[in-house]
Design a protein around this motif. Structure first.
Motif, PDB file in Angstrom:
ATOM      1  N   ALA A 181       0.811  -1.224   0.000  1.00 44.02           N
ATOM      2  CA  ALA A 181       0.000   0.000   0.000  1.00 44.02           C
ATOM      3  C   ALA A 181       0.844   1.273   0.000  1.00 44.02           C
ATOM      4  CB  ALA A 181      -0.945   0.006   1.197  1.00 44.02           C
ATOM      5  N   ARG A 182       2.115   1.156   0.265  1.00 41.16           N
ATOM      6  CA  ARG A 182       3.000   2.325   0.231  1.00 41.16           C
ATOM      7  C   ARG A 182       3.469   2.530  -1.200  1.00 41.16           C
ATOM      8  NH1 ARG A 182       5.934  -0.345   4.955  1.00 41.16           N
ATOM      9  NH2 ARG A 182       4.622   0.266   6.715  1.00 41.16           N
ATOM     10  N   LEU A 183       2.965   3.554  -1.828  1.00 43.50           N
ATOM     11  CA  LEU A 183       3.197   3.757  -3.257  1.00 43.50           C
ATOM     12  C   LEU A 183       4.393   4.655  -3.571  1.00 43.50           C
ATOM     13  CD1 LEU A 183      -0.517   4.278  -4.361  1.00 43.50           C
ATOM     14  CD2 LEU A 183       0.804   2.143  -4.235  1.00 43.50           C
ATOM     15  N   THR A 184       4.858   5.396  -2.605  1.00 47.79           N
ATOM     16  CA  THR A 184       5.947   6.336  -2.852  1.00 47.79           C
ATOM     17  C   THR A 184       7.295   5.631  -2.762  1.00 47.79           C
ATOM     18  OG1 THR A 184       4.612   8.128  -1.959  1.00 47.79           O
ATOM     19  CG2 THR A 184       6.974   8.525  -2.134  1.00 47.79           C
ATOM     20  N   ARG A 185       7.992   5.612  -3.870  1.00 51.53           N
ATOM     21  CA  ARG A 185       9.351   5.084  -3.993  1.00 51.53           C
ATOM     22  C   ARG A 185       9.542   3.686  -3.394  1.00 51.53           C
ATOM     23  NH1 ARG A 185      13.906   9.434  -3.344  1.00 51.53           N
ATOM     24  NH2 ARG A 185      14.934   7.630  -4.224  1.00 51.53           N
ATOM     25  N   PRO A 186       8.755   2.706  -3.827  1.00 48.39           N
ATOM     26  CA  PRO A 186       8.922   1.352  -3.298  1.00 48.39           C
ATOM     27  C   PRO A 186      10.197   0.707  -3.836  1.00 48.39           C
ATOM     28  CG  PRO A 186       7.371   1.321  -5.091  1.00 48.39           C
ATOM     29  CD  PRO A 186       7.707   2.777  -4.838  1.00 48.39           C
ATOM     30  N   SER A 187      10.698  -0.239  -3.105  1.00 53.77           N
ATOM     31  CA  SER A 187      11.811  -1.059  -3.565  1.00 53.77           C
ATOM     32  C   SER A 187      11.211  -2.267  -4.283  1.00 53.77           C
ATOM     33  CB  SER A 187      12.649  -1.546  -2.381  1.00 53.77           C
ATOM     34  OG  SER A 187      13.509  -2.590  -2.794  1.00 53.77           O
ATOM     35  N   PRO A 188      11.344  -2.343  -5.614  1.00 56.88           N
ATOM     36  CA  PRO A 188      10.739  -3.466  -6.344  1.00 56.88           C
ATOM     37  C   PRO A 188      11.202  -4.837  -5.840  1.00 56.88           C
ATOM     38  CG  PRO A 188      11.389  -1.756  -7.872  1.00 56.88           C
ATOM     39  CD  PRO A 188      11.943  -1.364  -6.524  1.00 56.88           C
ATOM     40  N   MET A 189      12.463  -4.941  -5.453  1.00 56.89           N
ATOM     41  CA  MET A 189      12.962  -6.227  -4.965  1.00 56.89           C
ATOM     42  C   MET A 189      12.316  -6.602  -3.632  1.00 56.89           C
ATOM     43  SD  MET A 189      16.964  -6.126  -6.107  1.00 56.89           S
ATOM     44  CE  MET A 189      17.361  -7.625  -5.241  1.00 56.89           C
ATOM     45  N   LEU A 190      12.139  -5.625  -2.757  1.00 53.24           N
ATOM     46  CA  LEU A 190      11.493  -5.887  -1.480  1.00 53.24           C
ATOM     47  C   LEU A 190      10.029  -6.260  -1.690  1.00 53.24           C
ATOM     48  CD1 LEU A 190      11.352  -5.947   1.607  1.00 53.24           C
ATOM     49  CD2 LEU A 190      10.871  -3.495   1.521  1.00 53.24           C
ATOM     50  N   VAL A 191       9.347  -5.515  -2.535  1.00 54.53           N
ATOM     51  CA  VAL A 191       7.935  -5.810  -2.803  1.00 54.53           C
ATOM     52  C   VAL A 191       7.798  -7.214  -3.381  1.00 54.53           C
ATOM     53  CG1 VAL A 191       5.902  -5.149  -4.150  1.00 54.53           C
ATOM     54  CG2 VAL A 191       7.312  -3.380  -3.084  1.00 54.53           C
ATOM     55  N   GLU A 192       8.648  -7.552  -4.328  1.00 58.29           N
ATOM     56  CA  GLU A 192       8.599  -8.885  -4.928  1.00 58.29           C
ATOM     57  C   GLU A 192       8.853  -9.975  -3.891  1.00 58.29           C
ATOM     58  OE1 GLU A 192      11.060 -11.542  -8.206  1.00 58.29           O
ATOM     59  OE2 GLU A 192      11.053  -9.375  -8.416  1.00 58.29           O
ATOM     60  N   ALA A 193       9.869  -9.792  -3.062  1.00 57.82           N
ATOM     61  CA  ALA A 193      10.183 -10.787  -2.032  1.00 57.82           C
ATOM     62  C   ALA A 193       9.028 -10.934  -1.045  1.00 57.82           C
ATOM     63  CB  ALA A 193      11.466 -10.394  -1.303  1.00 57.82           C
ATOM     64  N   GLN A 194       8.416  -9.817  -0.669  1.00 57.43           N
ATOM     65  CA  GLN A 194       7.309  -9.864   0.280  1.00 57.43           C
ATOM     66  C   GLN A 194       6.092 -10.565  -0.326  1.00 57.43           C
ATOM     67  OE1 GLN A 194       7.631  -8.895   3.526  1.00 57.43           O
ATOM     68  NE2 GLN A 194       5.667  -9.914   3.783  1.00 57.43           N
ATOM     69  N   LEU A 195       5.806 -10.265  -1.586  1.00 54.20           N
ATOM     70  CA  LEU A 195       4.684 -10.929  -2.253  1.00 54.20           C
ATOM     71  C   LEU A 195       4.909 -12.427  -2.357  1.00 54.20           C
ATOM     72  CD1 LEU A 195       3.935  -8.328  -5.065  1.00 54.20           C
ATOM     73  CD2 LEU A 195       2.377  -8.982  -3.198  1.00 54.20           C
ATOM     74  N   MET A 196       6.128 -12.825  -2.660  1.00 50.78           N
ATOM     75  CA  MET A 196       6.445 -14.255  -2.746  1.00 50.78           C
ATOM     76  C   MET A 196       6.296 -14.922  -1.376  1.00 50.78           C
ATOM     77  SD  MET A 196       9.603 -14.110  -5.501  1.00 50.78           S
ATOM     78  CE  MET A 196      10.429 -15.464  -4.763  1.00 50.78           C
ATOM     79  N   ALA A 197       6.786 -14.260  -0.339  1.00 48.81           N
ATOM     80  CA  ALA A 197       6.679 -14.812   1.009  1.00 48.81           C
ATOM     81  C   ALA A 197       5.223 -14.936   1.440  1.00 48.81           C
ATOM     82  CB  ALA A 197       7.456 -13.943   1.994  1.00 48.81           C
ATOM     83  N   CYS A 198       4.438 -13.925   1.143  1.00 45.70           N
ATOM     84  CA  CYS A 198       3.027 -13.951   1.519  1.00 45.70           C
ATOM     85  C   CYS A 198       2.271 -15.041   0.770  1.00 45.70           C
ATOM     86  CB  CYS A 198       2.391 -12.580   1.276  1.00 45.70           C
ATOM     87  SG  CYS A 198       0.726 -12.437   1.971  1.00 45.70           S
ATOM     88  N   ALA A 199       2.525 -15.149  -0.511  1.00 43.86           N
ATOM     89  CA  ALA A 199       1.857 -16.195  -1.296  1.00 43.86           C
ATOM     90  C   ALA A 199       2.181 -17.576  -0.736  1.00 43.86           C
ATOM     91  CB  ALA A 199       2.264 -16.094  -2.767  1.00 43.86           C
ATOM     92  N   GLU A 200       3.430 -17.771  -0.347  1.00 40.11           N
ATOM     93  CA  GLU A 200       3.825 -19.063   0.223  1.00 40.11           C
ATOM     94  C   GLU A 200       3.184 -19.280   1.594  1.00 40.11           C
ATOM     95  OE1 GLU A 200       5.749 -22.809   0.660  1.00 40.11           O
ATOM     96  OE2 GLU A 200       5.032 -21.622  -1.039  1.00 40.11           O
TER      97      GLU A 200
END
Length: 135
Positions: A73-92
């Motif tokens: 939900a934080r849209l200002t200057r996200p770290s794409p690698m962090l967002v990707e890692a978090q999404l993968m962790a959450c999906a798992e």
């Protein structure tokens, strides 16, 4: 009451995939709440020892979902690698929790409801993960 989509539409940093981000954030918050409720319901059962793995898995999933919702939900200057890692962790976490809750769904309706929310959240995370551009 307006939802997160209304906020995203007025945010100065317009995301490239607002509907995917909204769906993921909403699914994560919903799953977070249901996992906490499921673990609480498990704690109320007479044979709680049989549900220790389910309780732990639900609490882990809830934590992963909450962190994911907040990061996405934080849209200002996200770290794409962090967002990707978090999404993968959450999906798992959601996949594992859904499987565990499905093991108890025949006896405990709340586990069936939780498993369904976990599957929906897993799908929303994967959809955002595979979107054209994360943020």
């Amino acid at each position: 009451m307006e939802g997160i989509g209304a906020l995203f539409s007025t945010h100065p940093q317009r995301p490239p995939n607002p509907s995917l981000i909204e769906a993921c954030t909403t699914a994560c918050y919903e799953c977070c709440s249901l996992c906490v409720s499921c673990s609480d319901a498990c704690l109320g059962e007479a044979h709680v020892a049989d549900l220790v793995c389910c309780i732990r898995t639900c609490l882990d999933c809830s934590d992963a979902c909450l962190a994911t919702a907040r990061i996405v939900a934080r849209l200002t200057r996200p770290s794409p690698m962090l967002v990707e890692a978090q999404l993968m962790a959450c999906a798992e976490a959601c996949r594992v929790c859904a499987e565990e809750c499905e093991n108890h769904a025949a006896r405990h309706e709340y586990c069936r409801v939780c498993a369904q929310a976990c599957r929906s959240c897993e799908q929303a995370c994967r959809a955002l993960l595979h979107g054209a551009s994360l943020m």
